[in-house]
Scaffold this active site. Sequence first.
Site, PDB file in Angstrom:
ATOM      1  N   GLU A 307       0.900  -1.480   0.006  1.00 26.17           N
ATOM      2  CA  GLU A 307       0.067   0.010  -0.175  1.00 26.17           C
ATOM      3  C   GLU A 307       0.764   1.191  -0.031  1.00 26.17           C
ATOM      4  O   GLU A 307       1.939   1.324   0.560  1.00 26.17           O
ATOM      5  CB  GLU A 307      -0.922   0.118   1.204  1.00 26.17           C
ATOM      6  CG  GLU A 307      -1.921  -0.980   1.319  1.00 26.17           C
ATOM      7  CD  GLU A 307      -2.711  -1.069   2.584  1.00 26.17           C
ATOM      8  OE1 GLU A 307      -3.719  -1.819   2.735  1.00 26.17           O
ATOM      9  OE2 GLU A 307      -2.234  -0.263   3.659  1.00 26.17           O
ATOM     10  N   LYS A 309       2.052   4.751   1.544  1.00 27.18           N
ATOM     11  CA  LYS A 309       1.954   5.385   2.732  1.00 27.18           C
ATOM     12  C   LYS A 309       1.428   6.671   2.747  1.00 27.18           C
ATOM     13  O   LYS A 309       2.076   7.374   2.137  1.00 27.18           O
ATOM     14  CB  LYS A 309       3.455   5.412   3.581  1.00 27.18           C
ATOM     15  CG  LYS A 309       3.362   5.738   4.982  1.00 27.18           C
ATOM     16  CD  LYS A 309       4.616   5.595   5.664  1.00 27.18           C
ATOM     17  CE  LYS A 309       4.556   5.915   7.095  1.00 27.18           C
ATOM     18  NZ  LYS A 309       4.296   7.263   7.226  1.00 27.18           N
ATOM     19  N   ILE A 310       0.130   7.012   3.201  1.00 28.22           N
ATOM     20  CA  ILE A 310      -0.442   8.432   3.086  1.00 28.22           C
ATOM     21  C   ILE A 310       0.057   9.147   3.956  1.00 28.22           C
ATOM     22  O   ILE A 310       0.128   8.745   5.162  1.00 28.22           O
ATOM     23  CB  ILE A 310      -2.028   8.038   3.216  1.00 28.22           C
ATOM     24  CG1 ILE A 310      -2.505   6.854   2.108  1.00 28.22           C
ATOM     25  CG2 ILE A 310      -2.542   9.322   2.865  1.00 28.22           C
ATOM     26  CD1 ILE A 310      -2.105   7.224   0.588  1.00 28.22           C
ATOM     27  N   GLU A 371      -6.682   6.903   7.285  1.00 26.01           N
ATOM     28  CA  GLU A 371      -6.017   8.162   7.195  1.00 26.01           C
ATOM     29  C   GLU A 371      -6.718   9.334   6.841  1.00 26.01           C
ATOM     30  O   GLU A 371      -7.529   9.102   5.533  1.00 26.01           O
ATOM     31  CB  GLU A 371      -4.752   8.001   6.337  1.00 26.01           C
ATOM     32  CG  GLU A 371      -3.568   8.674   6.603  1.00 26.01           C
ATOM     33  CD  GLU A 371      -2.775   8.211   7.682  1.00 26.01           C
ATOM     34  OE1 GLU A 371      -1.976   8.988   8.329  1.00 26.01           O
ATOM     35  OE2 GLU A 371      -2.869   7.149   8.241  1.00 26.01           O
ATOM     36  N   GLU A 476       4.947   9.516   0.130  1.00 22.70           N
ATOM     37  CA  GLU A 476       5.863   9.303   1.568  1.00 22.70           C
ATOM     38  C   GLU A 476       6.477   7.977   1.454  1.00 22.70           C
ATOM     39  O   GLU A 476       7.669   7.975   2.095  1.00 22.70           O
ATOM     40  CB  GLU A 476       4.768   9.569   2.711  1.00 22.70           C
ATOM     41  CG  GLU A 476       5.591   9.657   3.882  1.00 22.70           C
ATOM     42  CD  GLU A 476       4.754  10.041   5.101  1.00 22.70           C
ATOM     43  OE1 GLU A 476       5.399   9.924   6.405  1.00 22.70           O
ATOM     44  OE2 GLU A 476       3.623  10.195   4.815  1.00 22.70           O
ATOM     45  N   LYS A 481       2.040  -5.443   4.146  1.00 26.10           N
ATOM     46  CA  LYS A 481       1.215  -5.863   4.987  1.00 26.10           C
ATOM     47  C   LYS A 481       1.259  -7.511   4.743  1.00 26.10           C
ATOM     48  O   LYS A 481       1.179  -7.972   3.411  1.00 26.10           O
ATOM     49  CB  LYS A 481      -0.136  -5.385   5.123  1.00 26.10           C
ATOM     50  CG  LYS A 481       0.085  -4.141   5.633  1.00 26.10           C
ATOM     51  CD  LYS A 481      -1.491  -3.459   5.596  1.00 26.10           C
ATOM     52  CE  LYS A 481      -1.332  -1.954   6.114  1.00 26.10           C
ATOM     53  NZ  LYS A 481      -2.628  -1.306   6.322  1.00 26.10           N
TER      54      LYS A 481
END
Length: 956
Positions: A307, A309-310, A371, A476, A481
């Site tokens: 995923e 990273k927000i 988020e 970022e 996971k």
Amino acid sequence: MSSERRPELEETAVDPATGSAASRKFSIVQDAVETTIVAPTNHGPSPRFSTLVRNLFEPLVNLSAVVAALRKKPTEAKAHIASQFIKGWVEEVGKDIYPAFRLILPDKDRERAVYGLKEKALGRLWVKVLNLAKDSPDAKALSEWKQGGNESAGNFSKRCYEVLSKRTSLTDYGHMTVDEVNERLDLLADGETDQAKQIEILTYFYKHMNATELKWLVNIILRQMKMNATEKVFFEPWHPDAESLFNVTASLKRVCWELTDPTKRLTSAEAQVSLFACFMPQIAAFPKYSGQDIAGKHFKGRPFYIEEKIDGERMQMHMSEYGNKFHWWSRRSKDFTETYGNSLDDASGSLTKRLRGIINPKVRNCVLDGEMVAYDPATKKIIPFGTLRTANRNEQNDLNLTKPMFMVFDILLLNDKPLVDYTLAERKRTLRTIFARTDNETVGQEGVLEVLPYTEATTAAEIETCMRKIIAESSEGLVIKDPTSVYRVNTRDDSWLKMKPEYMSEFGEKLDVVIIGGYYGSGKRGSILSSYLCGLRADGSDQFWSFFKVGGGLTAGDYQAIRTKTEGKWKRWDKNDKPKNVLLAGPNGDLERPDVWIEPSDSVVVEVKAASVVASDQYKVGLCLRFPRFRALRLDKTWEDGLTISQFAELRQTVEMEAENKELELEDRKRRNAGPGRGAKRLKLANVSSDEDELGTDERPTSVFKATSFAVLSDMSSPRYMSKAAVENLIKKHGGTVFQTVEGPHTIPVADTRTIKVQALTKRVHGVDVIRPNWLLDCINEEKLVALEPRNLLESSAETLALAKTNVDEFGDSYTRPLTYKEMQEVLRFMDQFDLDQTNPPDLMMEVLETNDGAVPKGMLFYGKKVYMSTSNMDTVALETQFRAYDALRCLQFGGANLVTDMKDLVVAVAKTEEEAKELRRVSSEQVFPFRVVSIKWVEESWKNGTVEIEDDYPL
């Protein structure tokens, strides 16, 4: 214990001044059934605050004495101290331990409002309470609490103790009770903006507490107890399910009031995530492995999810009654319901009113983890986290303003069914079904609420591909996971791993180096060594040269192991009596000087890794590691096994060759993917040689340097990087002789940076000429010794510089050799600027000519930094942007930047527009070592402030 008591909805008002019944109960609601939880009744009076200090706080801080007395391990001693205190409280006071827990765990208490006081503001208040002169030593000690060589440096509460102990009228402990302290602290929180009220309350504490009590009061106000004990130490002796309940409610009050009987255990339902009970979310851990090892060693070929990273604020959303009730909490359990809305009909909320029609009408209730980000409708992009607060305040009816958007990545409850024990893969599948709009790539609704996309992968190459994509998009990082993992509340483990771009480009080898110095930290590390100076051993010697500092990656166990091995062997650094075996950089040998040093023979070897190696005049080696991280303490090695300077040089050459091979593989892939006929054609100019010629990489040896002696004093940084050893080999290959020192007037010094050796040489030999390595390449390309040009001179006499200027025209075009393609571009660019400069002389150019009295002259502000900035297509941008771009370019030129046209080995690229920035990020993502993309403002602010600003702070 009834399951109706799980989710907390609201609490009745508290009146600390009267202690009325309103503060002794609160209500929780589930499915319209309200249950009132009443505080247990204590049979004894509230004990003195000093009881906590004497029986709990001080013993935990002075744990070594307790360990020795009890003959227990530290963890056992902590548990003993906590359990004895809790046992005594229950026996002497009663079962309502909440008043004590509020003071023991102030950072976990959600009921008390914030004080709005950090160290700086609290220090100013103490100055007023004590009536100190602002310039007095004690006032300065409070304001400059991080400074000084004593034990209190970096520890604000200890610094307060030192100042207060000189003045407080109480030598023995005071008589304030726990309840009285809580009441006064509630008043202090209520008077957040009233300084007079704050001073009045602190004055009361000052008159009724001794210095030790005041020290702990300061820690409570700062919510930083510094007693080496987590909430688990206190929860375990209170009730076996205390930690479980706190993890799913984040409520200290519920832990204290509901769990009064250790024999009555929570049901499985009560220990689950539930509606309207703020839980402590799972968070991602830092990886122990590289991208290659994550796929191979960690997952062992099993699938994993990747995923983005927000860059936002972690948020949990609780919804019930088909959207008639919402609740929002942050990772730190802060309530944001008023900000984002309490129902679909809440007009004052900034988000919930826009959720109508997005959530599947079959969803009665749910709990989502995600988020919160700021979204720009105009560009349809997520914008930096710092703009989220502005987005929250914007009027929702204005379609052009930034707005909050919820990026969901997990679901923990659906229609009363907890999902935390389901696998991530199952939860992801469920998450996609709860939103009405799933007819396109976006699950949810763009700009309002979206499900975060993920990629299923099995290889390291897929991780690298995703990483390059997020670099191109200026994101970022990544979160990786395990799809087979369950959701673990309040846990940071390796089922979720976060990776940032810096972790992808590690200097590929582990380095075993010797610790030669130490630095005291601040805050929790104020009285201990928190980082270490490491050195390389000079070949054939017991001397060590400073190389880098490291503090990242060390655990508490690592610090303890180093302390144990080096105890009693550290010595204060004395500038008048410097050690013979520990050598630092600088004319006075004091750059990056440690607080303490140690004889290398008494020290330990540590294993480190780093992102890269960079040139640095701050360390004796002339280089340092970028982002070093501790990997292991090598007790199997002695100081004699530490890496030597020559061993590191050889290792570095090997790493560079591997990087070049990787780059060639990348280029081969690009050519294969491009297909026939897709490659760009190379333009050949008259009197212009190719870039390959410029690099002097012809394998055919020559005798161009026959009978010529050189002393190479640094690496080559331009037109490409080449290590010192590689430059020496190049000279020998073409007939030259190499010395390690300047052996008389016939030895030519060669350097690209002003290393310690260069500085020493210029001091010793006035007017010495130091030639840049690019002159060697010019000679090899022409197969003869060519005339010197200004670009070939690092240091020179006035006579040599004047002679060199006669070999080029006013634009830098050489009279004696053909220009490279890059040089021709530079000349053409300068010619364009020359006409502009005649009509519009900028103020910045005049500013450069002025004498600079700062530490770094502006003429060297960007020295050695590789920067790309294009002036093409200037007529397509706004006139103001054109002027700003030209001014920025001049600042870079006069500031000594290495302006390049090739993206290889680039450090930073300056973009004029968002479109250009997007293209540059795309190019960056394709590089072996990605570069930073910044706005023109980065140049402007660096120039204005006289220091190179952090690139990440100026995105475009």
